[in-house]
Each structure stands twice: as C-alpha cells, then as structure tokens.
Design a protein around this motif. Sequence first.
Motif, PDB file in Angstrom:
ATOM      1  N   GLN A   2       3.592 -10.270   6.344  1.00  0.00           N
ATOM      2  CA  GLN A   2       2.351 -10.169   5.590  1.00  0.00           C
ATOM      3  C   GLN A   2       1.320  -9.160   6.336  1.00  0.00           C
ATOM      4  OE1 GLN A   2       0.254 -13.731   5.856  1.00  0.00           O
ATOM      5  NE2 GLN A   2      -1.451 -13.286   4.739  1.00  0.00           N
ATOM      6  N   LYS A   3       0.509  -8.512   5.552  1.00  0.00           N
ATOM      7  CA  LYS A   3      -0.435  -7.285   6.107  1.00  0.00           C
ATOM      8  C   LYS A   3      -1.502  -7.983   6.969  1.00  0.00           C
ATOM      9  CE  LYS A   3      -0.156  -4.150   2.226  1.00  0.00           C
ATOM     10  NZ  LYS A   3       0.061  -3.014   2.815  1.00  0.00           N
ATOM     11  N   TRP A   4      -1.324  -7.611   8.370  1.00  0.00           N
ATOM     12  CA  TRP A   4      -2.415  -8.283   9.217  1.00  0.00           C
ATOM     13  C   TRP A   4      -3.192  -7.298  10.002  1.00  0.00           C
ATOM     14  CZ3 TRP A   4      -1.752  -6.039  14.010  1.00  0.00           C
ATOM     15  CH2 TRP A   4      -0.656  -5.386  14.379  1.00  0.00           C
ATOM     16  N   LEU A   5      -2.884  -5.742   9.653  1.00  0.00           N
ATOM     17  CA  LEU A   5      -3.853  -4.864  10.382  1.00  0.00           C
ATOM     18  C   LEU A   5      -4.376  -4.021   9.276  1.00  0.00           C
ATOM     19  CD1 LEU A   5      -4.586  -3.100  12.484  1.00  0.00           C
ATOM     20  CD2 LEU A   5      -2.537  -1.829  12.332  1.00  0.00           C
ATOM     21  N   SER A   6      -5.771  -3.772   9.314  1.00  0.00           N
ATOM     22  CA  SER A   6      -6.343  -2.787   8.465  1.00  0.00           C
ATOM     23  C   SER A   6      -7.078  -1.933   9.079  1.00  0.00           C
ATOM     24  CB  SER A   6      -7.670  -3.800   7.434  1.00  0.00           C
ATOM     25  OG  SER A   6      -8.360  -4.330   8.454  1.00  0.00           O
ATOM     26  N   ILE A   7      -6.862  -0.708   8.495  1.00  0.00           N
ATOM     27  CA  ILE A   7      -7.570   0.595   9.154  1.00  0.00           C
ATOM     28  C   ILE A   7      -8.732   0.944   8.343  1.00  0.00           C
ATOM     29  CG2 ILE A   7      -7.195   2.885  10.026  1.00  0.00           C
ATOM     30  CD1 ILE A   7      -4.251   1.910  10.495  1.00  0.00           C
ATOM     31  N   ILE A   8      -9.975   1.139   8.607  1.00  0.00           N
ATOM     32  CA  ILE A   8     -10.919   1.280   7.707  1.00  0.00           C
ATOM     33  C   ILE A   8     -11.753   2.344   8.207  1.00  0.00           C
ATOM     34  CG2 ILE A   8     -13.370   0.567   6.790  1.00  0.00           C
ATOM     35  CD1 ILE A   8     -12.208  -2.266   7.365  1.00  0.00           C
ATOM     36  N   GLY A   9     -11.720   3.581   7.205  1.00  0.00           N
ATOM     37  CA  GLY A   9     -12.478   4.714   7.456  1.00  0.00           C
ATOM     38  C   GLY A   9     -14.109   4.679   7.364  1.00  0.00           C
ATOM     39  N   ILE A  10     -14.815   5.120   8.221  1.00  0.00           N
ATOM     40  CA  ILE A  10     -16.137   4.733   8.268  1.00  0.00           C
ATOM     41  C   ILE A  10     -16.967   6.222   8.486  1.00  0.00           C
ATOM     42  CG2 ILE A  10     -16.430   3.882  10.861  1.00  0.00           C
ATOM     43  CD1 ILE A  10     -18.556   2.279   9.747  1.00  0.00           C
ATOM     44  N   GLY A  11     -17.919   6.566   7.717  1.00  0.00           N
ATOM     45  CA  GLY A  11     -18.744   7.727   8.165  1.00  0.00           C
ATOM     46  C   GLY A  11     -19.823   7.536   8.835  1.00  0.00           C
ATOM     47  N   GLU A  12     -20.720   8.377   8.970  1.00  0.00           N
ATOM     48  CA  GLU A  12     -21.906   8.685   9.757  1.00  0.00           C
ATOM     49  C   GLU A  12     -22.893   7.645   9.116  1.00  0.00           C
ATOM     50  OE1 GLU A  12     -22.840  10.306  12.925  1.00  0.00           O
ATOM     51  OE2 GLU A  12     -20.905   9.783  12.649  1.00  0.00           O
ATOM     52  N   ASP A  13     -22.841   7.373   7.864  1.00  0.00           N
ATOM     53  CA  ASP A  13     -23.917   6.267   7.214  1.00  0.00           C
ATOM     54  C   ASP A  13     -23.411   4.819   7.611  1.00  0.00           C
ATOM     55  OD1 ASP A  13     -21.577   6.241   5.846  1.00  0.00           O
ATOM     56  OD2 ASP A  13     -22.399   6.305   3.795  1.00  0.00           O
ATOM     57  N   VAL A  23     -15.494  -3.800   3.239  1.00  0.00           N
ATOM     58  CA  VAL A  23     -16.292  -5.058   4.008  1.00  0.00           C
ATOM     59  C   VAL A  23     -15.529  -6.302   3.996  1.00  0.00           C
ATOM     60  CG1 VAL A  23     -18.253  -6.380   3.648  1.00  0.00           C
ATOM     61  CG2 VAL A  23     -18.665  -3.798   3.073  1.00  0.00           C
ATOM     62  N   SER A  24     -14.594  -6.548   3.025  1.00  0.00           N
ATOM     63  CA  SER A  24     -13.924  -7.736   2.956  1.00  0.00           C
ATOM     64  C   SER A  24     -12.968  -7.647   3.954  1.00  0.00           C
ATOM     65  CB  SER A  24     -13.398  -7.745   1.648  1.00  0.00           C
ATOM     66  OG  SER A  24     -12.434  -9.113   1.547  1.00  0.00           O
ATOM     67  N   CYS A  25     -12.216  -6.715   4.354  1.00  0.00           N
ATOM     68  CA  CYS A  25     -11.199  -6.520   5.476  1.00  0.00           C
ATOM     69  C   CYS A  25     -12.043  -6.897   6.565  1.00  0.00           C
ATOM     70  CB  CYS A  25     -10.301  -5.402   5.356  1.00  0.00           C
ATOM     71  SG  CYS A  25      -9.112  -5.322   3.945  1.00  0.00           S
ATOM     72  N   VAL A  72      -6.487  -8.057  12.606  1.00  0.00           N
ATOM     73  CA  VAL A  72      -6.913  -7.024  13.403  1.00  0.00           C
ATOM     74  C   VAL A  72      -7.363  -5.929  12.493  1.00  0.00           C
ATOM     75  CG1 VAL A  72      -6.393  -5.389  14.819  1.00  0.00           C
ATOM     76  CG2 VAL A  72      -5.258  -7.626  14.986  1.00  0.00           C
ATOM     77  N   CYS A  73      -8.828  -5.477  12.805  1.00  0.00           N
ATOM     78  CA  CYS A  73      -9.106  -4.274  12.201  1.00  0.00           C
ATOM     79  C   CYS A  73      -9.384  -3.177  12.859  1.00  0.00           C
ATOM     80  CB  CYS A  73     -10.634  -4.803  11.585  1.00  0.00           C
ATOM     81  SG  CYS A  73     -11.400  -3.302  10.526  1.00  0.00           S
ATOM     82  N   ILE A  74      -9.177  -1.871  12.574  1.00  0.00           N
ATOM     83  CA  ILE A  74      -9.459  -0.708  13.264  1.00  0.00           C
ATOM     84  C   ILE A  74     -10.490  -0.050  12.600  1.00  0.00           C
ATOM     85  CG2 ILE A  74      -8.544   1.469  14.257  1.00  0.00           C
ATOM     86  CD1 ILE A  74      -5.897   0.030  14.438  1.00  0.00           C
ATOM     87  N   LEU A  75     -11.675   0.503  13.247  1.00  0.00           N
ATOM     88  CA  LEU A  75     -12.736   1.321  12.586  1.00  0.00           C
ATOM     89  C   LEU A  75     -12.197   2.789  12.966  1.00  0.00           C
ATOM     90  CD1 LEU A  75     -15.935  -0.528  13.228  1.00  0.00           C
ATOM     91  CD2 LEU A  75     -14.423  -0.562  11.109  1.00  0.00           C
ATOM     92  N   ALA A  76     -12.175   3.684  11.976  1.00  0.00           N
ATOM     93  CA  ALA A  76     -11.936   5.351  12.294  1.00  0.00           C
ATOM     94  C   ALA A  76     -12.732   5.989  11.464  1.00  0.00           C
ATOM     95  CB  ALA A  76     -10.248   5.238  11.941  1.00  0.00           C
TER      96      ALA A  76
END
Length: 403
Positions: A2-13, A23-25, A72-76
């Motif tokens: 099952q998917k347990w890791l999310s990698i979310i791209g985030i900008g300067e805003d 947002v949900s992840c 787990v979530c990664i902010l990148a």
Amino acid sequence: MQKWLSIIGIGEDGLVGLSPVAVSCLNKAQIIFGGERHLSMLPHADNREKIPWKSPFTTSITEIISRRGQAVCILASGDPLCYGVGTTILKDINISEVTIIPAPSAFSLACSRLGLSLTEVETLSLCGRPVSLLQSYIYPGAKLLILSEGKNTPAHVAEILINRGYGNSQITVLEKMGNINENIITDIATNWQEKNVAPLNTMAVECIADRGIVGLSKFPGLPDSAFHHDGQLTKREVRAVTLSSLAPNPGELLWDVGAGCGSISIEWLRSDRRCRAIAIEQNSTRINYIADNAATLGTPNLQIIGGKSREVIPNLPAPNAIFIGGGVTESEILENCWNALLTGGRMVINVVTLEGELILYQWYEKVGGNFTRIAIQRGEPIGSRFLGWKAMSPVTQWVGIKN
C-alpha cells in the motif's frame, strides 16, 4: 504494498499553493521529512514528528525506509522529479509505494517569467555538483536554465563564460520565484559584479560568443588543441571514427583503458549527460592531464583510476563499451576486458605498431570482429609558399561486439 509515502512539491507560496490532493496527503501524514525551509512553512501548532534532512543524505533515506508502513510525507521544492529528492528516493523505494504530487519546477517558473519554451532550452543543476559541469553546455546561441547552488553561483558562471570567450552572454537571475519578494537581475557576464543575490535563485543564460570564438561541438571530434596532453592523444579524425565505433547510448558505461589524456572518455561523456566513463591510466602526469581536461571540457564526473589495467579492472563495474588505446601488448588484457564486457557490448582497439597488429589478428581469430585501417593526411606548409600532405601514422582499428 500500500502507498505509505507521499512526496509533495511545494513552492515559495507555501501551504496556500498546495492542491486539495496535496493538502489531503499532508494532513494524513504522521511523520514529515523535508528541508528546514520547508518544515518552517508548517504551523507552529503542528505537533507531528518533523525530521529535517541529514548529511549525508543517505542517512535520511535509511530513516525514511525504516518508517515503511507508517504515513510519511516529504516536502520538496517544486517538481520532486526534476533534479529533486524524488529521483533519489525512487532508487530505493518502488513507485508502487509512493504518491508524488509535483508543483511547477523552477525551470517551468523561469520559462513563464521570460517567455521561453522549456523544450527549446538546456537545463542543468549545479546544486551539489561541480560548477565546471557548465563547460559542456556552452556553445554559440545556447539558452540555458541553471539551478544555482547559492548566492555565489551567478558570479562563478560569469567567470566561466568570460574565460571561454562568452563575455557578452546575458545572465538573468530569478530570485525567490513565487514569493512576494520575487526579483529578477539581468546583466552581461563581463559586467557581472558581486551582487546581493538571494541564496534561492535560478539562472537563465543566453550564450553569446565573442568575435572570433569558435564553439566546441558535442559531436565527436573536438580539436586536438582542446586537450592538454604530452602527445599521447587519439587524434581528432581517428577519435571521431573511434567514438562512432564505440556508439555511446545514454546511460552506458565506458572503460577507457590506457586513457592517455582522456580524450575518448571525455568525448563519450559529452555525448549525453547520462553517460558514464572510467579512465584507467598508470602515468601520474597523464592522470593530471585527464583531470584537467575533464574539468575544462565539462565532464567532472569522469572517474579516473590510476594503476595497471590488469590490476584495476577486476574491481570495476561491468561496462557497455571498452576502448583500448594503449597497453594492448600487456598480458591477458584483451581476455580480461572481453570477459568483463556486458552482452551486446562493444570493444574497440586502436594500434599503430606491427606487434599490436599481430596481437589483434590473433585475437580476431579467436572472437571474430572487424578490422579498419584509418589513414589520415593533413595539409601542412612546405617552405614559405606551398601546402603539402603530411601523413599521420596509420591506425589499425578492431571492433568486436560481444554476443
């Protein structure tokens, strides 16, 4: 799994720029990894476990894997798969376990600010990479987008452009794209001074050659004068034929055995940034030439190994192609190289002596292959008024494909 890791791209805003899916992840995550800058975007009241990146980065990868099965979530930054953390993560964690939600990359944002087409520019990252990597991207008319290491990168890039004879090139630095403090600085390389550049910046460069400057092509056969050497150099015309016989494909690995000044392995690497090469040379002076040439010609990732070939190659990763330009008379070198070559790989050998030809013919009788005689004549002055043909030493080339 099952998917347990999310990698979310985030900008300067920051968080306000995230999509509802992102947002949900993020809200479901129990543990959040990221850089200090990204983690600081979370509310102070957020009491979830937040883990900043560690050095070396492999330590963080190990820690992420140890949390497998937890949310787990990664902010990148931006697009995690564009010179980002996502590419590194997926080497160890299968995509079936990962959800990736990208934001616009720095390259996409830069194109939108400058009216560029992303498909018509060359992109590279100097984050954690030698700035000399830029050297292989410079040619007249090139349009480059560069991820900067930091505030000093634009000055380093300007210096390289000036030294290469591209002082009129236009440099545009885009700071903090997507932030309310976004800013653009533009100047030509020659006029570039130490400016108050933000650490977070992306560069656009339009390469304009000074009058009389001839660009270096990525096509095989750089001028002999492009290399520092002591005479142990595969000459331009022979080098072009040799690279054609080696037939590099993106991502393939070359062994350059008896590398001399490294001209073959360097041109192999210049053919595509995904190519890999190992230069093997026992002469310490020539090893220095190889390192100097690799930096000057934009291939700082060339792996240089000093020592005798027969002692070195048993410990090397299996190659897709092998070039032997020196040491063919060394005991068992052909056998050892051929055995190490991957199936479907190419082995190319150049010799200029009768002894070398004899060994090659004996080798040909054993494994087959093809022979080519390369005879080059160059027009050179005779006296003060005339030109005549001066013959280079003919080269016998053997090419074999391991089936």
